[in-house]
Design a protein around this motif. Structure first.
Motif, mmCIF file in Angstrom:
data_model
loop_
_atom_site.group_PDB
_atom_site.id
_atom_site.type_symbol
_atom_site.label_atom_id
_atom_site.label_comp_id
_atom_site.label_asym_id
_atom_site.label_seq_id
_atom_site.Cartn_x
_atom_site.Cartn_y
_atom_site.Cartn_z
ATOM 1 N N PRO A 1 0.797 -1.234 0.000
ATOM 2 C CA PRO A 1 0.000 0.000 0.000
ATOM 3 C C PRO A 1 0.828 1.282 0.000
ATOM 4 O O PRO A 1 0.292 2.365 -0.270
ATOM 5 C CB PRO A 1 -0.801 -0.109 1.309
ATOM 6 N N LEU A 2 2.121 1.168 0.286
ATOM 7 C CA LEU A 2 2.944 2.367 0.476
ATOM 8 C C LEU A 2 3.772 2.744 -0.733
ATOM 9 O O LEU A 2 4.129 3.917 -0.901
ATOM 10 C CB LEU A 2 3.878 2.164 1.677
ATOM 11 N N ALA B 1 10.196 -6.346 11.080
ATOM 12 C CA ALA B 1 11.602 -5.962 11.055
ATOM 13 C C ALA B 1 12.120 -5.866 9.626
ATOM 14 O O ALA B 1 12.852 -4.937 9.278
ATOM 15 C CB ALA B 1 12.432 -6.963 11.855
ATOM 16 N N HIS B 2 11.761 -6.820 8.782
ATOM 17 C CA HIS B 2 12.186 -6.746 7.384
ATOM 18 C C HIS B 2 11.531 -5.557 6.673
ATOM 19 O O HIS B 2 12.180 -4.843 5.903
ATOM 20 C CB HIS B 2 11.842 -8.043 6.655
ATOM 21 N N LEU C 1 12.945 -4.236 18.159
ATOM 22 C CA LEU C 1 12.600 -3.674 16.854
ATOM 23 C C LEU C 1 13.052 -2.219 16.755
ATOM 24 O O LEU C 1 13.534 -1.780 15.704
ATOM 25 C CB LEU C 1 11.095 -3.784 16.619
ATOM 26 N N ASP C 2 12.938 -1.466 17.834
ATOM 27 C CA ASP C 2 13.410 -0.082 17.825
ATOM 28 C C ASP C 2 14.915 -0.020 17.562
ATOM 29 O O ASP C 2 15.384 0.851 16.829
ATOM 30 C CB ASP C 2 13.100 0.600 19.162
ATOM 31 N N GLY C 3 15.655 -0.951 18.144
ATOM 32 C CA GLY C 3 17.093 -0.977 17.908
ATOM 33 C C GLY C 3 17.433 -1.298 16.463
ATOM 34 O O GLY C 3 18.353 -0.704 15.875
ATOM 35 N N VAL C 4 16.713 -2.245 15.882
ATOM 36 C CA VAL C 4 16.929 -2.592 14.472
ATOM 37 C C VAL C 4 16.634 -1.392 13.581
ATOM 38 O O VAL C 4 17.379 -1.090 12.634
ATOM 39 C CB VAL C 4 16.061 -3.801 14.079
ATOM 40 N N ARG C 5 15.569 -0.667 13.881
ATOM 41 C CA ARG C 5 15.209 0.480 13.051
ATOM 42 C C ARG C 5 16.245 1.601 13.182
ATOM 43 O O ARG C 5 16.573 2.269 12.191
ATOM 44 C CB ARG C 5 13.814 0.964 13.403
ATOM 45 N N VAL D 1 12.562 -0.795 4.555
ATOM 46 C CA VAL D 1 11.969 0.068 3.543
ATOM 47 C C VAL D 1 11.262 1.257 4.195
ATOM 48 O O VAL D 1 11.345 2.383 3.700
ATOM 49 C CB VAL D 1 11.003 -0.735 2.650
ATOM 50 N N LEU D 2 10.569 1.031 5.301
ATOM 51 C CA LEU D 2 9.930 2.137 6.000
ATOM 52 C C LEU D 2 10.964 3.179 6.429
ATOM 53 O O LEU D 2 10.757 4.391 6.275
ATOM 54 C CB LEU D 2 9.175 1.625 7.223
ATOM 55 N N ASP D 3 12.100 2.716 6.932
ATOM 56 C CA ASP D 3 13.159 3.633 7.333
ATOM 57 C C ASP D 3 13.777 4.308 6.119
ATOM 58 O O ASP D 3 14.149 5.489 6.170
ATOM 59 C CB ASP D 3 14.218 2.892 8.128
ATOM 60 N N GLY D 4 13.881 3.572 5.008
ATOM 61 C CA GLY D 4 14.392 4.192 3.789
ATOM 62 C C GLY D 4 13.484 5.296 3.286
ATOM 63 O O GLY D 4 13.962 6.362 2.872
#
Length: 316
Positions: free
Chosen positions: A55-56, A303-304, A264-268, A308-311
């Motif tokens: 959707p994004l 997490a995967h 998850l916050d650490g991974v992001r 892309v969300l962070d990108g």
């Protein structure tokens, strides 16, 4: 060995240049192939990440890698045996999957998505593959669910075709990128950096340009300190003009094959640190999925997807 050993019956066509949107991603349309009951290969995460992100932004089907491109780093005779199914049980055990035509096609499409993402990165600064990161594949040996090594193939394509002069591979999967280290070990224009569990698979490590082995139970604070103080400075010193980022989710607490304890916050925050460096340095980046096998399947998917969300956040 002649070129006929790796000639493709029908060469796939990579997506055309030009974007309807600033960014898009690649994902296998179908990762299904027969496996024995109880097998641990994480089918679920590929379709889960695709559904999460569709959707994004546009998510396109991965093209199949050309065998000629695989042969840039892999032995052509060995590739031909895998195409024909001429493999033995020892090879299947090391790979972790029984041979089938679907297994081989899956490997081609996982790597093909990374190659398509490379061309996107060179055009707009970032390319994303919702698969790939198959860093355990050697020149003539498959290991750990990895048949062809997409990071090494992308490096060779970029250098051979003059698309980049210096390529950095930043591998933040919990397992060392042993195949990548071996395949690129003699290439001075490539910098291979692996942050991994020192006591985890593979138990015989190869030599990367920089290996950072960590103990079990690493937390967010410890891991992010390593990224900021021991990963980014040597990356800056190497000054690549292409970055390949293997964003493994198996660093999370609760991973079946990992021994770290990140949230998850650490991974992001890890992802953002690498992507912010890429943007500040003006270095195109390709993001690849790599490993993730959490007991909590939804956490693996998120997490995967977060890469892309962070990108999208960092790249604007």
């Amino acid at each position: 060995m002649t070129d006929a050993a790796v000639t493709d019956a029908a060469e796939p066509v990579l997506p055309e240049s030009g974007f309807r949107h600033a960014f898009r991603a690649y994902s296998p349309a179908d990762y299904g192939f027969p496996l024995p009951d109880g097998h641990r290969f994480p089918y679920y995460k590929y379709e889960g990440v695709r559904r999460r992100l569709s959707p994004l932004l546009p998510v396109l089907d991965t093209p199949a890698l050309r065998w000629a491109d695989a042969a840039r780093v892999h032995d052509p005779h060995w590739l031909r045996r895998w195409r024909r199914g001429e493999v033995d049980r020892h090879e299947e055990r090391a790979f972790g999957l029984p041979w089938s035509p679907g297994v081989v096609e899956r490997a081609r499409r996982a790597a093909g998505g990374s190659l398509a993402a490379l061309h996107d990165a060179l055009q707009v600064g970032w390319g994303a593959n919702l698969a790939g990161g198959t860093h355990h594949a050697f020149r003539d040996r498959a290991e750990g669910f990895c048949l062809v090594n997409d990071a090494a193939i992308l490096t060779r394509v970029a250098l051979d075709e003059g698309l980049a002069r210096r390529v950095a591979v930043v591998d933040l999967d919990v397992h060392q990128g042993n195949g990548t280290a071996a395949l690129l070990g003699t290439e001075a224009r490539a910098f291979t950096l692996s942050v991994h569990g020192e006591r985890n698979y593979p138990f015989r490590k190869e030599v990367s340009s920089l290996d950072i082995g960590l103990g079990d139970g690493v937390t967010d604070h410890e891991y992010l300190s390593v990224v900021r103080e021991r990963v980014l400075p040597p990356l800056e010193a190497f000054r690549p003009d292409l970055l390949l980022y293997l964003a493994g989710a198996d660093v999370l607490a609760g991973d079946r094959f990992g021994r770290f304890a990140l949230t998850l916050d650490g991974v992001r925050e890890r992802n953002r640190a690498v992507l912010r460096w890429s943007r500040r340095a003006g270095v195109p980046v390709v993001t690849m999925m790599a490993g993730g096998y959490n007991h909590d399947h939804a956490l693996t998917v998120e997490a995967h997807a977060s890469v892309v969300l962070d990108g999208l956040e960092v790249m604007g």
